[in-house]
Design an enzyme around this catalytic site. Structure first.
Site, short mmCIF file in Angstrom:
data_model
loop_
_atom_site.label_atom_id
_atom_site.label_comp_id
_atom_site.label_asym_id
_atom_site.label_seq_id
_atom_site.Cartn_x
_atom_site.Cartn_y
_atom_site.Cartn_z
N TRP A 103 44.19 -26.07 14.54
CA TRP A 103 42.57 -26.32 14.29
C TRP A 103 42.01 -25.23 14.98
O TRP A 103 40.90 -24.63 14.36
CB TRP A 103 42.20 -27.49 14.61
N ASP A 173 35.22 -28.58 19.40
CA ASP A 173 35.43 -29.46 18.07
C ASP A 173 35.99 -30.82 18.41
O ASP A 173 37.40 -30.98 19.23
CB ASP A 173 36.72 -28.72 17.08
N LYS A 197 38.29 -38.97 10.83
CA LYS A 197 39.09 -39.46 11.86
C LYS A 197 38.52 -40.64 12.54
O LYS A 197 39.20 -41.72 12.46
CB LYS A 197 39.35 -38.42 12.83
#
Ligand SMILES: *Cc1c(COP(=O)(O)O)cnc(C)c1O
Length: 361
Positions: A103, A173, A197
């Site tokens: 990511w 993030d 999530k």
């Protein structure tokens, strides 16, 4: 009623059963109004109350200081990879990024389209099994911001500390670990998290931004990606993802009922300790991550013989232990144990792992 499985999916991930039941109960007729939340105008008093309550509950859960805006945006976390430089990186500026996995790499690649990126540190020399300490970082002199991912969902690599950047805004993030344990919001300039999530349905992304960072967007920044325009319009410059926002609000209410983030932290700690202990106690299962960087939310593990991966997954499925297959880039297994995955799920997984090992080791 059908029996719900234990869902270890990395995302979209398990939601609390109580939340789904409440959404179901309210689906056709929200609070006696004769219509679904999905069918309401986002400008109606009822919907505005739903949206405002969700924001307030999130503020309460995370103790978000009053000089931060909370935005409910679209495009998932990945859209933020472009939105951040478009808003915070001047065309001649430099942004620092930390590479700890897939990511962060995606965020780096996207930011490079908009300006100078300095990769101040990378976990690559550690095979992405450990995070380089800040004393090893090569920070720029006048970075517009520093970006990192607090939890790498695929590799299972998580910061257990917050970088110190002085006056340089810290951008994080937090897609896969927001609300999982307590965190001091005031250390950050911008926190963002894709909802699927630990918050709610996919497509929604929550951004928490310090007010002094609003109004810095470059002139070419699309209107829909401009944080200030979103903030000035209460995240309703256009039609927001109304149902996702509502459902996230139900999750926030549920979290408050559970005792808030402090209670989730205790629960999550017990869950991850149980699972890592089982992995470490066995010769059959392994996790390569440095102990202080092991993720509380995503636990990748390998079997001693990868030919056993398929039977392991088949047996897990048969027991209602779903979505344990690791990311295609990593292989092996991964158990994602977000807030909505209870200790009972981890206990069932650990029991199955022991049983499988006995049969196959
Ligand atoms: C899932 C995830 C993303 C991508 O989220 P999308 O909503 O699919 O764009 C980004 N960063 C992290 C850390 C993630 O876990």
């Amino acid at each position: 009623m059908s029996k719900r499985a234990f869902n270890f999916c990395a995302g979209p991930a398990a939601l609390p059963e109580a939340v789904l039941q409440r959404a179901q109960a309210e689906l056709l007729d929200w609070q006696g109004k004769g219509l679904s939340v999905m069918e309401m105008s986002h400008r109606s008093d009822d919907y505005v109350a739903i949206a405002e309550k969700a924001e307030q509950d999130l503020r309460d859960l995370l103790s978000i200081p009053s000089d931060y805006k909370v935005l409910f945006l679209q495009g998932g976390a990945s859209q933020q990879f472009a939105e951040i430089p478009l808003n915070l990186l001047p065309e001649d500026g430099t942004a620092d990024y930390i590479d700890t996995g897939i990511w962060s790499k995606k965020s780096i690649e996207e930011a490079r389209r908009y300006g100078n990126v300095n990769v101040a540190a990378s976990a690559k020399p550690y095979d992405y099994f450990a995070i380089p300490g800040q004393n090893e970082w090569q920070l720029s002199k006048n970075a517009a911001y520093l970006h990192y991912a607090s939890n790498e969902t695929i590799g299972g690599l998580q910061f257990d500390w917050i970088p110190e950047t002085g006056d340089v805004p810290l951008v994080v993030d937090m897609s896969s670990d927001i609300l999982s344990r307590e965190v001091d919001i005031s250390k950050f300039g911008l926190i963002y998290a894709g909802a699927q999530k630990n918050i709610g349905p996919s497509g929604l992304v929550v951004a928490i931004i310090r007010e002094d960072l609003l109004g810095r967007a470059r002139s070419s920044c699309p209107t829909m990606l401009n944080y200030k325009i979103a903030a000035d319009n209460g995240s309703m410059y256009n039609t927001p993802a109304t149902f996702s926002w509502y459902l996230s609000g139900l999750v926030f209410e549920w979290l408050k009922e559970q005792g808030g983030v402090a209670a989730m932290e205790l629960r999550n700690k017990a869950k991850k300790e149980l699972l890592y202990k089982a992995i470490d106690a066995s010769e059959f299962y392994s996790n390569p991550i440095a102990k202080n960087a092991r993720s509380w939310m995503n636990v990748p593990f390998r079997l001693a013989d990868e030919r056993l991966d398929k039977p392991f997954l088949a047996g897990a499925d048969a027991r209602g232990l779903l979505n344990l297959k690791g990311h295609r880039s990593v292989g092996g297994m991964r158990a994602s144990i977000y807030n909505a995955v209870g200790l009972d799920a981890v206990e069932a997984l650990v029991a199955y792992m022991a049983e499988f090992e006995k049969e196959h080791a």
